[in-house]
Design an enzyme around this catalytic site. Structure first.
Site, PDB file in Angstrom:
ATOM      1  N   HIS A 162       0.807  -1.326   0.048  1.00  0.00           N
ATOM      2  CA  HIS A 162      -0.076   0.011   0.106  1.00  0.00           C
ATOM      3  C   HIS A 162       0.851   1.420  -0.214  1.00  0.00           C
ATOM      4  O   HIS A 162       0.396   2.383   0.422  1.00  0.00           O
ATOM      5  CB  HIS A 162      -0.934   0.058   1.144  1.00  0.00           C
ATOM      6  CG  HIS A 162      -1.649  -1.322   1.426  1.00  0.00           C
ATOM      7  ND1 HIS A 162      -2.940  -1.415   0.924  1.00  0.00           N
ATOM      8  CD2 HIS A 162      -1.322  -2.417   2.065  1.00  0.00           C
ATOM      9  CE1 HIS A 162      -3.216  -2.740   1.376  1.00  0.00           C
ATOM     10  NE2 HIS A 162      -2.380  -3.173   1.871  1.00  0.00           N
ATOM     11  N   LYS A 289      16.167  21.668 -12.696  1.00  0.00           N
ATOM     12  CA  LYS A 289      15.404  20.562 -12.776  1.00  0.00           C
ATOM     13  C   LYS A 289      16.135  19.403 -13.592  1.00  0.00           C
ATOM     14  O   LYS A 289      16.941  19.566 -14.516  1.00  0.00           O
ATOM     15  CB  LYS A 289      14.028  20.654 -13.919  1.00  0.00           C
ATOM     16  CG  LYS A 289      13.211  21.485 -12.911  1.00  0.00           C
ATOM     17  CD  LYS A 289      12.275  20.582 -11.958  1.00  0.00           C
ATOM     18  CE  LYS A 289      11.115  19.988 -12.628  1.00  0.00           C
ATOM     19  NZ  LYS A 289      10.587  19.244 -11.452  1.00  0.00           N
ATOM     20  N   GLU A 296       9.014   8.250 -17.439  1.00  0.00           N
ATOM     21  CA  GLU A 296       7.436   8.833 -17.606  1.00  0.00           C
ATOM     22  C   GLU A 296       7.103   8.525 -19.006  1.00  0.00           C
ATOM     23  O   GLU A 296       5.761   8.184 -19.159  1.00  0.00           O
ATOM     24  CB  GLU A 296       7.684  10.417 -17.477  1.00  0.00           C
ATOM     25  CG  GLU A 296       7.849  10.700 -15.984  1.00  0.00           C
ATOM     26  CD  GLU A 296       8.051  12.040 -15.874  1.00  0.00           C
ATOM     27  OE1 GLU A 296       7.292  12.958 -15.095  1.00  0.00           O
ATOM     28  OE2 GLU A 296       9.065  12.728 -16.490  1.00  0.00           O
TER      29      GLU A 296
END
Ligand code: ARG
Length: 485
Positions: A162, A289, A296
């Site tokens: 979980h 960044k 992705e």
């Protein structure tokens, strides 16, 4: 290979387009089935041999046909020939090129054959090769995972359920979980290969052919393992496409899991993964960044493969026997699914190979919280306390500790003594994450010894795959040998 450019419907309408132009533009498949030309030509060479065997072609005509087909193959591969979309599909194109090259003999090639069995054959031939190419790409990723697992030694990592801290595990064990998913993907692909590698030629349009064609000879020339049992089934089903589309979709789904973890682990909150500078994306605005773009994109591309599977299943649903034009829609779906899986596997393998794990940070994270609470309950159970009772006692002290591992350790000895009825000394270091890992020495567990055995098993499995695809590669090579000039 070059293709004549298609004109856009709108602009050509103004130039007196006819209804039949529109019809052709809608029905033509050349812009995607040109990819089948090599398989179509190999199938035609094998078919020409069967025609000669049946006395339809003389030996001389066979030679002319085969030479002509090989010349077309050469010119197509060198980009010296164009396929014409007006000729509807790759099959009509090859036949028409042959007839213009060798004249009347070329017009004999379609004896005892229909585009319906021809296209089913081409799709089977290209699919079996896609299967093997996919297996090879998976093997590269498996190799990479295995290397990373070996490199990570006894590094620890919090194991999650979980997405909550659950029990500590070895990083190698975690990585290998992804290995075995891919291993089953390979198993599925290889099974699919067996069902795909069957020749439908001889099925004709739907009912078979009046010519005495040696179907086994054709299958053998193409490296196929048998012939279809029912001509109507042969031309109408694309279950091998659906099956392959499923296998490809599931591979992508598996990759998304790995990608999702790498993305999470690269976040500042986790900080488990250091992204390779050369393989990280930047931002056009934020100079600092470093983004996990590859992971992705693979995650994002999974939608294509899943979508193509649904499209293939839907196009097959409710089709009456035998051939229906709907079946033409199998190609773009399968081709794009296969391309997507191939580029994704390749990109992810490169990405993973360059990734560094912050093992210290992972190890520290494995010490935080109450990840050895199960071990404590197991300890009590091993001393004869019913597990449910032990579970509830440990749950109580977990809550009381407020999630603090030091407080939990203090409460642990008291709880053990009170349940056991004597002063119980928990062995030294009993609650350490490494001790917890080592205790899970069951086959398939996370102890160092169990993982070492697992690595051996994984290596054996890679070798088995390599051995079993070698003979399949030889079968696929027959197409290329037939076409070679
Ligand atoms: N382009 C067709 C396909 O992909 C080839 C078979 C055409 N057969 C026919 N009877 N129109 O399925």
């Amino acid at each position: 290979m070059r293709m004549a450019r298609r004109t856009s419907t709108r602009s050509s309408r103004t130039h007196a387009r006819s209804v039949s132009d529109d019809f052709l533009e809608f029905t033509s498949s050349v812009h995607f089935d040109h990819r089948l030309w090599r398989y179509d030509i190999a199938g035609s060479i094998a078919h020409a041999n069967a025609l000669a065997d049946a006395g339809v072609l003389t030996q001389k005509e066979l030679r002319r046909t085969v030479t002509g087909l090989r010349r077309i193959a050469k010119e197509l591969s060198e980009g010296r020939l164009e396929l014409d979309p007006k000729l509807e599909d790759v099959h009509m194109n090859v036949e028409s090129l042959l007839t213009s090259l060798i004249g009347g003999t070329g017009a004999k090639l379609h004896t005892g054959r229909s585009r319906n069995d021809q296209v089913a054959l081409d799709m089977r031939l290209i699919s079996r090769e896609m299967i093997l190419d996919t297996v090879s790409e998976i093997l590269a990723l498996q190799d990479c995972i295995l290397d990373k697992a070996k490199e990570s030694g006894d590094s620890l990592l919090p194991g999650y359920t979980h997405l909550q801290h659950a029990q500590p595990v070895l990083l190698s064990h975690h990585l290998l979980a992804h290995f075995w998913r891919l291993d089953r993907d390979i198993e599925r692909l290889i099974e699919c290969y067996g069902r795909t590698n069957i020749s439908p030629l001889g099925a004709g349009a739907l009912a078979g052919t009046t010519f005495d064609l040696n179907r086994l000879l054709v299958a053998e020339m193409l490296g196929m393992e048998g012939v279809t049992a029912n001509s109507m089934d042969a031309v109408s089903d694309r279950d091998f496409v659906a099956e392959l589309a499923f296998d490809l979709a599931l591979i992508m789904v598996h990759l998304t899991s790995l990608c999702e973890e790498l993305i999470l682990w690269a976040s500042q909150e986790f900080g488990f993964v250091i992204l390779p500078a050369g393989l990280a994306g930047g931002s056009s605005m934020m100079p600092q960044k470093r983004n996990p773009d590859i992971a992705e994109l693979v995650r994002g591309k999974s939608g294509r493969a899943v979508g193509h599977l649904i499209a293939v299943l839907t196009l097959l649903k409710s089709l009456p026997l035998a051939y229906n034009r709907d079946l033409q829609e199998d190609k773009e779906n399968l081709f794009d699914a296969s391309d997507t899986v191939e580029v994704s596997l390749r990109a992810l393998t490169t990405f993973l190979a360059e990734i560094e794990f912050d093992r210290e940070r992972m190890g520290k994270a494995a010490e935080v919280g109450l990840m050895t609470a199960t071990d404590l309950a197991d300890f009590l159970a091993s001393k004869g306390i019913p597990f449910r009772k032990a579970h509830s006692a440990i749950r109580k002290i977990s809550i009381e500790s407020g999630g603090d591992e030091r407080r939990f350790a203090e409460l642990a000895s008291d709880a053990a003594s009170s349940l056991l009825g004597y002063k119980s000394e928990l062995p030294d270091g009993f609650l350490s994450p490494m001790a917890a890992v080592e205790r899970r020495n069951v086959e398939g567990g996370t102890s160092a010894k169990a993982v070492k055995d697992q690595i051996k098993k994984a290596k054996r499995s890679i070798q088995r795959t390599r051995d079993s695809i070698a003979s399949m590669r030889t079968q696929c090579a027959k197409v290329h040998e037939l076409v070679r000039t």
